[in-house]
Write an enzyme that holds these catalytic residues in place. Structure first.
Site, PDB file in Angstrom:
ATOM      1  N   HIS A 280       0.749  -1.052  -0.017  1.00 34.08           N
ATOM      2  CA  HIS A 280       0.067   0.056  -0.001  1.00 34.08           C
ATOM      3  C   HIS A 280       0.862   1.190  -0.086  1.00 34.08           C
ATOM      4  CE1 HIS A 280      -3.850  -2.086   0.383  1.00 34.08           C
ATOM      5  NE2 HIS A 280      -3.225  -2.931   1.436  1.00 34.08           N
TER       6      HIS A 280
ATOM      7  N   GLN B  43      -0.217 -13.485   5.786  1.00 35.61           N
ATOM      8  CA  GLN B  43      -0.958 -12.571   6.574  1.00 35.61           C
ATOM      9  C   GLN B  43      -2.343 -12.988   6.487  1.00 35.61           C
ATOM     10  OE1 GLN B  43      -0.317  -8.536   5.514  1.00 35.61           O
ATOM     11  NE2 GLN B  43      -1.520  -7.522   6.881  1.00 35.61           N
TER      12      GLN B  43
ATOM     13  N   GLU C 205      -6.344 -12.094   6.745  1.00 32.53           N
ATOM     14  CA  GLU C 205      -6.865 -10.876   6.707  1.00 32.53           C
ATOM     15  C   GLU C 205      -8.161 -10.965   5.820  1.00 32.53           C
ATOM     16  OE1 GLU C 205      -4.448  -7.731   4.945  1.00 32.53           O
ATOM     17  OE2 GLU C 205      -3.629  -9.133   3.390  1.00 32.53           O
TER      18      GLU C 205
ATOM     19  N   ASP D 238      -8.272  -5.125   6.798  1.00 37.30           N
ATOM     20  CA  ASP D 238      -8.954  -5.799   5.604  1.00 37.30           C
ATOM     21  C   ASP D 238      -9.740  -7.021   6.176  1.00 37.30           C
ATOM     22  OD1 ASP D 238      -8.095  -4.699   3.398  1.00 37.30           O
ATOM     23  OD2 ASP D 238      -6.274  -5.695   3.314  1.00 37.30           O
TER      24      ASP D 238
END
Length: 367
Positions: free
Chosen positions: A152, A259, A261, A287
């Site tokens: 991001h 991760q 999410e 998320d």
């Protein structure tokens, strides 16, 4: 008289012999190609100091047996400059000589991974500003690790490599990279730059977990391609065997962190952990919150509790992105190990706003 050039007088032969004695060394030095010599461990201060005396012993024995080869700084020194340099120590060819900084190879990396395995809390900083300057400034503030975000943040591979080097140069902070996707080139760029590990976003299935791990391991354990020319420097390796030492000693322990999410990832977490290959799981709360809100059948706190329980059952450390130092403290008491305690953007913006408000005489409550 033809015989005169073949006759010699005893008195004139002595100076000629002296000239002949002086000339051969110079001729030999010119004819003998220079031999590159790499000394064993350098003793040039704390940056090159070897912490374990036992691992220094072979190099010290060699220095004691051949004191003419070393100065007090570990550089080669020859008693007679006319003589060629000695061969590499112990008769080893140049390609097999040990790296001068063979220890403390990965001391910074070993500290990070050891504490992670022992569940000792590791406080990190999240780096979204694509700048090695801010990366270095924050890495030297006492954080245990720093995550360079490529998912991001507008960070390209070249800037990421500079940020990894900046964090590693702190001597105390471990550089971790969050890759933007599961494509192989992102793993190669991050690990070849010297990242100690990767956070892999949106891991939802065991197959995705196995593929991510394979991209972090060299054959036969995985599918990572050879080309880590920069990586050895982040681990204190240098010399002719730097890359070979990295492949043999470091690469197999690179940290892999999936991760979790999404609602799908939470549902498949037991199978993901059964696949193995991870050093921790990392919760992406934003998320995850959006995903379970869309699913309508799994409240966020329940999803978070499920991740904690499953990870505890499989004895896998858990990490999370916390919004502040106070939030990280609360998560640490809940059993989290890998904690984001601050971010570069938040540190910059909140400090600027606080100082501006105080200058205007308008203090507010700050985190």
């Amino acid at each position: 008289m033809p015989h005169h050039r073949h006759t010699s007088h005893p008195q004139s032969s002595q100076p000629q012999a002296q000239k002949e004695q002086k000339q051969p060394p110079q001729q030999e030095q010119q004819q003998q190609p220079p031999v590159r010599y790499y000394p064993p461990a350098a003793q040039a201060g704390p940056a090159h100091a070897v912490p374990h005396q036992a691992q220094q012993q072979p190099h010290r024995q060699y220095q004691q047996q051949h004191p003419q080869h070393h100065t007090q700084y570990g550089h080669p020194q020859r008693a007679n400059p006319a003589q060629p340099p000695p061969p590499p120590p112990h008769g080893m060819p140049l390609s097999q000589t040990p790296s001068p900084r063979a220890m403390p190879v990965g001391a910074q990396f070993s500290r990070f991974k050891g504490r992670l395995q022992q569940r000792i809390p590791l406080h990190g900083v999240w780096l979204s500003i694509p700048s090695p300057v801010t990366a270095r400034m924050l890495a030297t503030q006492g954080f245990d690790w720093a995550c360079i975000d490529m998912e991001h943040a507008p960070t390209n591979p070249a800037l990421m490599a500079e940020m990894v080097a900046a964090v590693a140069s702190s001597g105390t902070c471990a550089p971790i990279v969050r890759v933007p996707s599961h494509s192989s080139e992102w793993f190669k760029w991050a690990l070849d730059a010297g990242a100690y590990g990767v956070i892999v976003p949106m891991v939802n299935t065991p197959e995705e977990m196995r593929r991510a791990e394979q991209l972090c391991r060299y054959p036969p354990a995985g599918r990572r391609s050879m080309g880590a020319f920069y990586a050895p420097h982040a681990f204190g390796l240098r010399g002719p065997r730097a890359m070979a030492d990295y492949v043999e000693q470091i690469s197999g322990d690179i940290v892999v962190i999936p991760q979790i999410e999404s609602a799908e990832g939470v549902a498949n977490l037991p199978d993901i952990l059964k696949a193995g290959g991870m050093d921790a799981v990392f919760v992406g709360p934003y998320d995850l919150s959006a995903s379970v809100r869309t699913a309508h059948d799994l409240p966020f706190q329940e999803a978070l509790g499920r991740i904690e329980r499953v990870a505890r059952d499989y004895d896998v450390p858990v990490g999370i992105y916390a919004s502040s130092g106070a939030a990280a403290w609360a998560k640490m008491k809940d059993g989290y190990t890998l904690l984001v305690a601050a971010s570069d953007i938040e540190c910059l913006s909140s400090s600027a706003a606080e100082n501006l408000d105080r200058a205007r005489g308008e203090p507010h409550a700050y985190r």
